[in-house]
Scaffold this motif. Structure first.
Motif, PDB file in Angstrom:
ATOM      1  N   LEU A 159       1.793   2.761 -12.770  1.00  0.00           N
ATOM      2  CA  LEU A 159       0.909   2.126 -11.800  1.00  0.00           C
ATOM      3  C   LEU A 159      -0.461   1.884 -12.424  1.00  0.00           C
ATOM      4  N   ARG A 160      -1.048   0.751 -12.127  1.00  0.00           N
ATOM      5  CA  ARG A 160      -2.354   0.414 -12.697  1.00  0.00           C
ATOM      6  C   ARG A 160      -3.157  -0.364 -11.659  1.00  0.00           C
ATOM      7  N   GLY A 161      -4.249  -0.988 -12.107  1.00  0.00           N
ATOM      8  CA  GLY A 161      -5.075  -1.755 -11.174  1.00  0.00           C
ATOM      9  C   GLY A 161      -5.981  -0.859 -10.369  1.00  0.00           C
ATOM     10  N   THR A 162      -6.101  -1.141  -9.081  1.00  0.00           N
ATOM     11  CA  THR A 162      -7.032  -0.432  -8.201  1.00  0.00           C
ATOM     12  C   THR A 162      -6.284   0.561  -7.323  1.00  0.00           C
ATOM     13  N   ALA A 163      -6.883   1.727  -7.126  1.00  0.00           N
ATOM     14  CA  ALA A 163      -6.320   2.734  -6.225  1.00  0.00           C
ATOM     15  C   ALA A 163      -7.395   3.172  -5.240  1.00  0.00           C
ATOM     16  N   ILE A 164      -6.969   3.479  -4.035  1.00  0.00           N
ATOM     17  CA  ILE A 164      -7.849   4.082  -3.039  1.00  0.00           C
ATOM     18  C   ILE A 164      -7.545   5.573  -3.039  1.00  0.00           C
ATOM     19  N   CYS A 165      -8.552   6.382  -3.335  1.00  0.00           N
ATOM     20  CA  CYS A 165      -8.375   7.821  -3.513  1.00  0.00           C
ATOM     21  C   CYS A 165      -9.102   8.610  -2.426  1.00  0.00           C
ATOM     22  N   SER A 166      -8.819   9.901  -2.392  1.00  0.00           N
ATOM     23  CA  SER A 166      -9.539  10.835  -1.502  1.00  0.00           C
ATOM     24  C   SER A 166      -9.554  10.353  -0.057  1.00  0.00           C
ATOM     25  N   ALA A 182       0.858  -1.190   0.000  1.00  0.00           N
ATOM     26  CA  ALA A 182       0.000   0.000   0.000  1.00  0.00           C
ATOM     27  C   ALA A 182       0.890   1.235   0.000  1.00  0.00           C
ATOM     28  N   LEU A 183       0.747   2.066  -1.023  1.00  0.00           N
ATOM     29  CA  LEU A 183       1.684   3.152  -1.263  1.00  0.00           C
ATOM     30  C   LEU A 183       0.993   4.515  -1.229  1.00  0.00           C
ATOM     31  N   ASP A 184       1.278   5.304  -0.210  1.00  0.00           N
ATOM     32  CA  ASP A 184       0.942   6.714  -0.314  1.00  0.00           C
ATOM     33  C   ASP A 184       1.801   7.295  -1.438  1.00  0.00           C
ATOM     34  N   LEU A 185       1.309   8.316  -2.111  1.00  0.00           N
ATOM     35  CA  LEU A 185       2.026   8.864  -3.265  1.00  0.00           C
ATOM     36  C   LEU A 185       2.878  10.080  -2.890  1.00  0.00           C
ATOM     37  N   VAL A 189      -4.646  10.857  -9.689  1.00  0.00           N
ATOM     38  CA  VAL A 189      -4.058   9.519  -9.731  1.00  0.00           C
ATOM     39  C   VAL A 189      -3.788   9.120 -11.180  1.00  0.00           C
ATOM     40  N   ARG A 190      -4.668   9.508 -12.088  1.00  0.00           N
ATOM     41  CA  ARG A 190      -4.431   9.238 -13.511  1.00  0.00           C
ATOM     42  C   ARG A 190      -3.111   9.857 -13.972  1.00  0.00           C
ATOM     43  N   GLN A 191      -2.821  11.053 -13.495  1.00  0.00           N
ATOM     44  CA  GLN A 191      -1.569  11.714 -13.868  1.00  0.00           C
ATOM     45  C   GLN A 191      -0.364  10.912 -13.395  1.00  0.00           C
ATOM     46  N   VAL A 192      -0.433  10.437 -12.147  1.00  0.00           N
ATOM     47  CA  VAL A 192       0.672   9.650 -11.606  1.00  0.00           C
ATOM     48  C   VAL A 192       0.801   8.326 -12.347  1.00  0.00           C
ATOM     49  N   ALA A 193      -0.332   7.704 -12.651  1.00  0.00           N
ATOM     50  CA  ALA A 193      -0.302   6.427 -13.369  1.00  0.00           C
ATOM     51  C   ALA A 193       0.379   6.576 -14.722  1.00  0.00           C
ATOM     52  N   ALA A 194       0.111   7.683 -15.389  1.00  0.00           N
ATOM     53  CA  ALA A 194       0.729   7.918 -16.694  1.00  0.00           C
ATOM     54  C   ALA A 194       2.244   8.061 -16.568  1.00  0.00           C
ATOM     55  N   GLN A 195       2.711   8.599 -15.450  1.00  0.00           N
ATOM     56  CA  GLN A 195       4.141   8.820 -15.238  1.00  0.00           C
ATOM     57  C   GLN A 195       4.854   7.585 -14.719  1.00  0.00           C
ATOM     58  N   THR A 196       4.166   6.787 -13.908  1.00  0.00           N
ATOM     59  CA  THR A 196       4.824   5.689 -13.190  1.00  0.00           C
ATOM     60  C   THR A 196       4.485   4.307 -13.713  1.00  0.00           C
ATOM     61  N   LEU A 236     -13.008   6.856  -1.868  1.00  0.00           N
ATOM     62  CA  LEU A 236     -13.347   6.378  -3.204  1.00  0.00           C
ATOM     63  C   LEU A 236     -12.365   5.290  -3.632  1.00  0.00           C
ATOM     64  N   VAL A 237     -12.880   4.239  -4.267  1.00  0.00           N
ATOM     65  CA  VAL A 237     -12.047   3.180  -4.832  1.00  0.00           C
ATOM     66  C   VAL A 237     -12.138   3.302  -6.345  1.00  0.00           C
ATOM     67  N   TYR A 238     -10.982   3.337  -6.992  1.00  0.00           N
ATOM     68  CA  TYR A 238     -10.891   3.724  -8.399  1.00  0.00           C
ATOM     69  C   TYR A 238     -10.132   2.671  -9.200  1.00  0.00           C
ATOM     70  N   ASP A 239     -10.693   2.285 -10.336  1.00  0.00           N
ATOM     71  CA  ASP A 239     -10.039   1.377 -11.277  1.00  0.00           C
ATOM     72  C   ASP A 239      -9.183   2.228 -12.216  1.00  0.00           C
ATOM     73  N   VAL A 240      -7.877   2.232 -11.970  1.00  0.00           N
ATOM     74  CA  VAL A 240      -6.972   3.076 -12.751  1.00  0.00           C
ATOM     75  C   VAL A 240      -6.929   2.610 -14.199  1.00  0.00           C
ATOM     76  N   THR A 241      -6.871   1.302 -14.387  1.00  0.00           N
ATOM     77  CA  THR A 241      -6.732   0.741 -15.730  1.00  0.00           C
ATOM     78  C   THR A 241      -7.893   1.130 -16.627  1.00  0.00           C
ATOM     79  N   ASN A 242      -9.113   1.070 -16.079  1.00  0.00           N
ATOM     80  CA  ASN A 242     -10.314   1.331 -16.877  1.00  0.00           C
ATOM     81  C   ASN A 242     -10.941   2.696 -16.623  1.00  0.00           C
TER      82      ASN A 242
END
Length: 275
Positions: A60-67, A8-11, A51-58, A71-77
């Motif tokens: 990272l994909r799959g599921t992220a916990i945001c806010s 589990a990674l804080d950004l 999170v989309r911005q970070v995913a594009a840079q790093t 909120l639970v977010y599907d980064v890939t989709n």
């Protein structure tokens, strides 16, 4: 012993360097962990759009916990899977209460993938794109909250952050959860929302025990998550309360602190003693 299963990674301030980048060494360590079968999960105060911005840079994909767990977010989709909203009624009561107590206070609102701010809200320097973003709605905060709120941001440039935090907590009472993640504003979510509870729910759904989770963080909003995980790791640049509470302190975010821990665990076959 059971193997580690989830990281589990804080950004901001933890995985990402101060300039928002991620080093080649950390990229390699994350790829190594993922290749070994571990789930890499961003658990962040950021809303999905950031999170989309970070995913594009790093990558990272799959599921992220945001806010902060709201909120639970599907980064890939690019899809919101689940969210816990602060009701419009509760948000409105808190907004009006703070306006009376803190003249000049301003608000921004994250509501799922929608977002907006009041005209008096000052866009922080770390979010310059928001100034010209056509999707950023501009309206009174109560109007922006009509569909419920994932995260209400409370800002006042003239008040010390710690004082604004305590005032907001006092006025929120049992209506909402209140925290901050390092930026010069206070963050409000539905009552009971934390990174830890969202992470715990995800792990329960996937049969992952707390002992099979290692969590990294740097700010007070990370404390519940670090306490819940089998191993809670603070980066050296973390808030003093986080340094005191963590099971382990690694190097700072600018010095590959996350990578150092993952590299050490790789030598153990990702079966550390706490599992």
């Amino acid at each position: 012993m059971k193997a580690l299963r989830l990281v589990a990674l804080d950004l901001d301030g933890t995985l990402l360097r101060t300039d928002g980048s991620i080093s080649a060494r950390t990229r390699s360590a994350l790829a190594m962990a993922e290749a070994a079968g571990l789930t890499l999960m961003s658990v962040t105060a950021r809303p999905p759009r950031r999170v989309r911005q970070v995913a594009a840079q790093t990558g990272l994909r799959g599921t992220a916990i945001c806010s902060n767990g709201g909120l639970v977010y599907d980064v890939t989709n690019d899809a919101v899977l689940r969210q816990n909203l602060l009701s419009a009624a509760s948000a409105s009561v808190l907004i009006e209460s703070l306006r009376a107590a803190v003249p000049g206070v301003a608000f921004a609102v994250e509501a799922g993938i929608q977002y907006g701010c009041e005209h008096g809200y000052v866009i922080p320097g770390e979010h310059p794109n928001d100034r010209d973003d056509p999707r950023m709605r501009r309206d009174d905060a109560v109007a922006l909250c009509r569909a419920g709120v994932t995260k209400l941001i409370v800002q006042h440039a003239g008040w010390p952050l710690e004082e604004l935090l305590e005032i907001t907590r006092a006025h929120a009472g049992a209506l909402a959860s209140v925290t901050h993640s390092g930026s010069n504003f206070v963050e409000v979510a539905a009552a009971g929302v934390t990174k830890a509870l969202a992470l715990e729910a995800y792990c329960a759904e996937h049969g992952i025990a707390a002992t099979q989770v290692i969590a990294f963080g740097d700010m007070p909003n990370d404390l519940p998550m670090l306490g819940w995980a089998g191993r809670g790791v603070a980066v050296a640049n973390a808030h003093p309360d986080v340094l005191a509470a963590a099971d382990e302190v690694t190097s700072a975010n600018d010095h590959d602190g996350v990578a150092l821990v993952l590299e050490r665990l790789a030598h153990l076959g990702f079966v550390p003693s706490w599992c």
